[in-house]
Each structure stands twice: as C-alpha cells, then as structure tokens.
Design a protein around this motif. Structure first.
Motif: not given
Lengths: 361, 293
Positions: A192-205
């Motif tokens: 989860a931490a890795n997804v959130l600091r990747s482009s995927v996580g940023r696109s979610w935000s």
C-alpha cells in the motif's frame, strides 16, 4: 526557505517526497514497531495473541477499504461482499483442488481482483453517492449468488476449510497464526505504501479530489478507478481467504452487511487515507467488544440497571460503532490518525510553547 | 392469466409498503441531498413503538395512539437532522450518507436493547377479514387493502401539498436552489426540518401499516432496505417516481419469488437496482445529475 524546510524535516526534493521512510526518527519508530510486533506473542498470553491475530487479519481488509475510500475516494459498502468472494474462492481452491495455503491465498486474491475489475467497469458511469448505492446493491446480489453456490455444494452449514500448511509446517496455534498474519499484514502495508507513493497512488488522490480536473491533467480517471477497484478487491480476496482458514468455516451468513459497516467504521474512526489510521481504527474496533464486555460485567457492575445490558453486549458494542461513526464524521473527519498528526504532534513539537514558533512576525 | 394477475395484486400490495418508505428517502434526498440509510430502520422502530404504546395505553383509541407514534417519530427525525446532519450539509455527499449508516446501527442497537429483538404483534383494533382479489386466486386481508388505500392517499396529499401549499412550494424552491431560496426570504433550515419530519412521519405510517399485516420483528428492516431500489428506480428526487418505482419493485420481487424460486426475491429488488444503476442511474422520473465544473 528550502533549507529551513529541510531543517524541519519537510521534503524539499522529489526523492524525499517518494522515500518510503522519510526521516531518521520515523526509521527508529519503525524499528521499534517491528521489534515489538515480532516479540509480542512470546511475552503475552494466548488471549492477547488471539486479539492480535484478529487485529492483523482485519487490518488487511481495512487497508484495502481505506485505499479505496480514503485514497481513491470511492465509498464502498461492498467490503463484506468482496471478503465473501475471497472466502468462497479460497474454499473452492482449498477443498476441490487441494492447493496449498499460500497458493490458495494468491488464487483468491487474483480471482477477487478480477471480480473487482468487473465491478469497477460497471461503476464507471456513476459518481459519488451512486457508487455507494451500487456497492450496497452488489452486496446483496453477490451474497445471493454465493448462497446459491453454497446451497448446491455444501448446504446450510457451509464449507469446512482444511488446516493450512506451508511446506510441511501446519499453521495451528495462535502464535503460528500470529506470525503468518503479521507477514501478510506487513506485505500489505509495504504494497500500500509503495502504491501510494507511485503514479497510481497520485492518480487516485487526483481522482478523489476532482475527477474532471484530474482528467484535465492527463490522468485517465476511468483507468484509475478500475485499477483502484481491482487492487483493493485483490487485497480483500486475500483477507477473505485467510480469515476463512482461520475461522475454518465459510458460509454466507458470516458476511452480513454489518461486517461491511464495521469496516467502514474502522477507517472512519482510524482516519481516511492513512495507513496508520487503518491500524488505529482496526485496534479500536477489534478491542471494543472486549472492553464493552468487561465494562458491563466488571467495571460498571455496581451501576444500577447495567446488568440488564449483560445479554445485549452485541447491541451495545454495535451501537457504540454507530455513535463513533457519527461523532468522528462530525467532529474529527480524519479520525484518530488526525488527532495525532493535527493535534498531539504539533503540540508536542511546539512544547513548551502553545503554538509552534514561526519566527519573527 | 389469473396467476399473473395474482402476482400483480400481491406485488402492488407489497409495493404500497415500499412506496410509503421510499417517499421518505425521496423527500429527504430532494431537499437536503442526504441519502438516509437509517430511514428503513426508522420504520421498524415506529412499528415497535406502536406495539408497546398500544399495549400500555389500553383505553386510548387506536387512531390517537397512531398519531402519538407519528408525532414521536417526527420529533425524533427533526432532532436527528438538526444535531447530526445539519452541520454537514453542503459537504461531500458521502459524509452525511455515512452518518446515516452510523445512525442505522444505533437504531438497530436501540431496538435490540429495548425490545430484545423479540417478535411482537400489534393488537388490531378491528378484526381482519380476508377477501378474494377479483379475477385471481389470491386472498388478501382487509388491512393489506387498507395499506394500499393509505399509501395512495398519502401520495395524493403529498403531491397536492408540493404543488399547491405555500410550504410545499417553498420546499420545492429550497430543493432546487437553497441559496436562491434563502435570498427570497425562505427559512431554508426550517424547510429542511419540515422535509425530515414528513419523511419520518411517512416511515412511521409505513411501520404501522406493516405491523397491521405481519409480525413486528427486526426482519422488517428487509422492507426498509428493499425500498431503496424502489426510490432509486423511480428517481431519487421524484415523489411520483417513488410510487411507480415501488410498484415495479414490488411486482418484480413477487414475480422473482414466484417464477424463479422463493429465495430469489433479492433479484427483484437489488438485482433490479444494479440494472437501473447500469442503464439509467437517474431513474425513471428523476432529473439527470448536472456536473458542475
């Protein structure tokens, strides 16, 4: 300015922003938490270990729902349905195909992820509240379908899961379960931490804040949504299969709407969009029943009328979840995690002043 | 043919109950944009309060007791709105909706603690007589027919109220655009409270109507949940839509139970709801959601 920010531990370069462990103090804290988690079952009794297992097991699903709701902004009442899908796929793989434990977990994760992808595709036309309603309706339809499957293959009592084995090691005692759950929970956090600091996580935000603005920035909001549903459903699937092994029985009546609401309570109480919040919320919600029970039978036993609540501990505790949801949304919308980051931590940093010193006015 | 007519008759009888509940969802959603998940459970609470009040006030006429129950639910709805939802209005849509999810759990707990989740029976003021629905083999109680009549009457009153009365027109204005309504001198908060009270009273009526036809138990909440698809099918902001949606869902549920299998009624409610969300999220008569940039 940048130097001042760097001095205070704020990220000033992109590399700081995306680092997994951002500062030396947080590395120390992380080491302490890992050490405590590793030795915990060796120093406490079986009862506490059982609670810890429940926390870790619930935590995986809570992280999944928090990614979906807190980070991607897709509010879902479908947690129980996805857990059920994971549990049933796990039962089919473990009983019909006699696959080993870890393969079953992986298979349940993949299978549920596919279901999640389909759900994500179906919700593409919907926004906000209508997604809540779609997941709400989905809950009943999925449980109906699984109930039919259960009725045709296992009957009302459901499927009985085998004892999980990893290689030749049988996971049986609470301690063994604790370490298995700890490993999976740790993997979940890392993921989860890795997804959130990747482009995927940023696109979610970006999608959560304003889907239209995100699209104007070149983010494919539709893809981000489907990816969010797929990834979190995969986690739900793993959590569902794991808890199916743990409770040894898979049946639709284990996955009521109350379970879905409980997961929502966890992340609202813990803190939307925060991994730490997921943990705090899980601890709160898992421990609450034990506290309620002790409160009624021991601590408040002298209070007149309290003993009549003795047979209603379930209602008291679920009522407290409800009150907690309402109070947190009204008073502290980002949950326990926000009490720490926005109230306690600034106060500690500013101490002995009442407000942080901001230099000359 | 007579079997089909029977299914339709039973579906309409069920739909009448759904409509009484669904109209509350619609009125609350239209004015305050809160989707009240707790609404269905309010109905169960009303039914339980009615059984207790009738048992504890033996001399008082049935209709007076009903009025007391409706008054209690209405006051409760106003208090809940002002304390728990008023501060959240205008925020992201799911915040208030999640508050009502929390309230559902609270009401559920109250019913569990106060009435032990035991099934109760509402003492009927008049003996029920069964009659055969013309053209079918379905036998129906006079109370079921009464429910349909009450439901239709309530919708007629509500539609007239929204069209002709001063408060009704103010409610439509406040629902359309709260800020403009405010500038036109309408007390929007008061209008919103009125909407919640009307919804609460409708839920109370629904609870009592069901209690006259069946045993009061927490399982009644299934009807509360089943009326969500009804409200959605009709369109979340349309009062006549709630009636039509409820009738369709009622018939679909009875048909699914009749032709597919007795446990398949969920397909007629939530399966239908998923279809509606897929094909036409704004429902049959609802207004399309306008996206603000």
């Amino acid at each position: 300015m940048a130097a001042l920010l760097a001095l205070r531990g704020y990220p000033v370069r992109h590399a700081d922003q995306v680092r997994l462990v951002r500062s030396r103090p947080s590395a120390v804290w992380l080491a302490v938490v890992v050490a405590v988690a590793l030795v915990l079952p060796l120093v406490v009794d079986d009862f506490i270990t059982t609670i810890a297992v429940a926390v870790l097991m619930t935590f995986v699903g809570a992280v999944a729902l928090n990614l979906l709701m807190g980070n991607a902004g897709l509010v879902s009442l479908g947690a129980a349905a996805f857990l059920a899908v994971g549990g049933f796929i796990g039962a089919a793989l473990a009983i019909d195909y006699e696959l080993p434990f870890l393969v079953v977990l992986l298979g349940a994760g993949l299978g549920t992820a596919i279901v999640g992808a389909v759900v994500g595709l179906f919700t593409l036309r919907l926004r906000g509240l209508y997604i809540v309603m779609a997941t709400f309706a989905l809950h009943f339809v999925v449980l109906y379908a699984l109930g039919k499957y259960q009725g045709s293959k296992a009957g009302a009592s459901g499927f009985i899961m085998p004892i999980p084995t990893i290689g030749s090691w049988e996971v049986y005692t609470q301690q063994e379960w604790y370490y298995v759950c700890l490993a999976i929970a740790a993997l979940t956090v890392l993921l989860a931490a890795n997804v959130l600091r990747s482009s995927v996580g940023r696109s979610w935000s970006a999608m959560r804040e304003k889907s239209l603005a995100a699209e104007a920035l070149g983010i494919n909001a539709a893809r981000a949504r489907v990816v969010a549903f797929t990834a979190t459903s995969g986690l739900f699937g793993v959590a569902g299969a794991m808890s199916a092994y743990y409770v040894t029985r898979v049946a639709v009546d284990n996955y009521s709407l109350d379970i879905a609401i409980q997961y929502v309570a966890i992340i609202i109480i813990g803190g939307l969009g925060s991994l730490f919040g997921s943990l705090l919320g899980t601890v709160f919600v898992v421990i609450l029943p034990y506290l309620v029970k002790s409160a009624i039978t021991e601590w408040l036993a002298g209070v007149p009328g309290i003993s009549s609540l003795g047979q209603h501990t379930y209602e008291v505790q679920s009522g407290l979840y409800g009150v907690a949801i309402v109070l947190f949304i009204l008073l502290e919308p980002y949950g326990l995690a926000s009490i720490w980051t926005h109230r306690l931590r600034p106060a500690l940093l500013a101490w002995p002043l009442r407000r942080p010193w901001t230099g000359d006015e | 043919m007579s079997e089909l007519l029977g299914v339709v008759a039973q579906g309409i009888a069920l739909g009448a109950v759904y409509a009484l509940v669904a109209v509350g969802f619609v009125i609350v959603f239209r004015s305050t944009e809160v989707f009240n998940f707790a609404h269905g459970y309010t109905m169960v609470l009303a039914a339980y309060i009615a059984t207790t009040l009738i048992a504890s006030l033996p001399g008082v006429p049935f209709l007076v007791v009903i009025l007391i129950v409706l008054g209690m639910i209405g006051v409760g709805a106003a208090i809940v709105f002002l304390t728990a939802l008023r501060p959240l209005l205008g925020e992201r849509l799911w915040g208030p909706a999640m508050v009502t999810v929390g309230l559902t759990v609270v009401v559920q707990a109250i019913v569990g603690i106060a009435w032990n989740n035991e099934p109760r029976r509402l003492p009927l003021p008049w003996a029920a007589t069964a009659f055969r629905v013309p053209g079918t083999d379905v036998r129906m109680s006079s109370y079921t027919a009464g429910t349909v009549v009450v439901c239709l009457a309530l919708f007629a009153i509500l539609i007239a109220f929204f069209r002709y009365s001063r408060i009704g027109r103010q409610m439509r204005a406040a629902a359309e655009n709260p800020r403009l309504a405010c500038w036109a001198g309408i007390n929007v908060t008061r209008i919103f409270v009125v909407a919640w009270v009307i919804a609460g009273v409708a839920a109370g009526l629904a609870g009592i109507a069901i209690a006259t036809n069946s045993v009061v138990s927490p399982n009644l909440s299934a009807i509360g949940l089943g009326s969500i698809p009804a409200a959605l099918l009709g369109g979340l902001d349309s009062v006549p839509g709630a009636l039509i949606g409820a009738m369709v869902v009622g018939v679909a549920q009875v048909a699914a139970a009749n032709y597919i299998g007795s446990d398949s009624s969920v397909l007629g409610t939530f399966g239908l709801m998923l279809l509606v969300l897929l094909i036409r999220p704004s429902g049959l008569l609802g207004s399309k959601e306008v996206v603000r940039i």
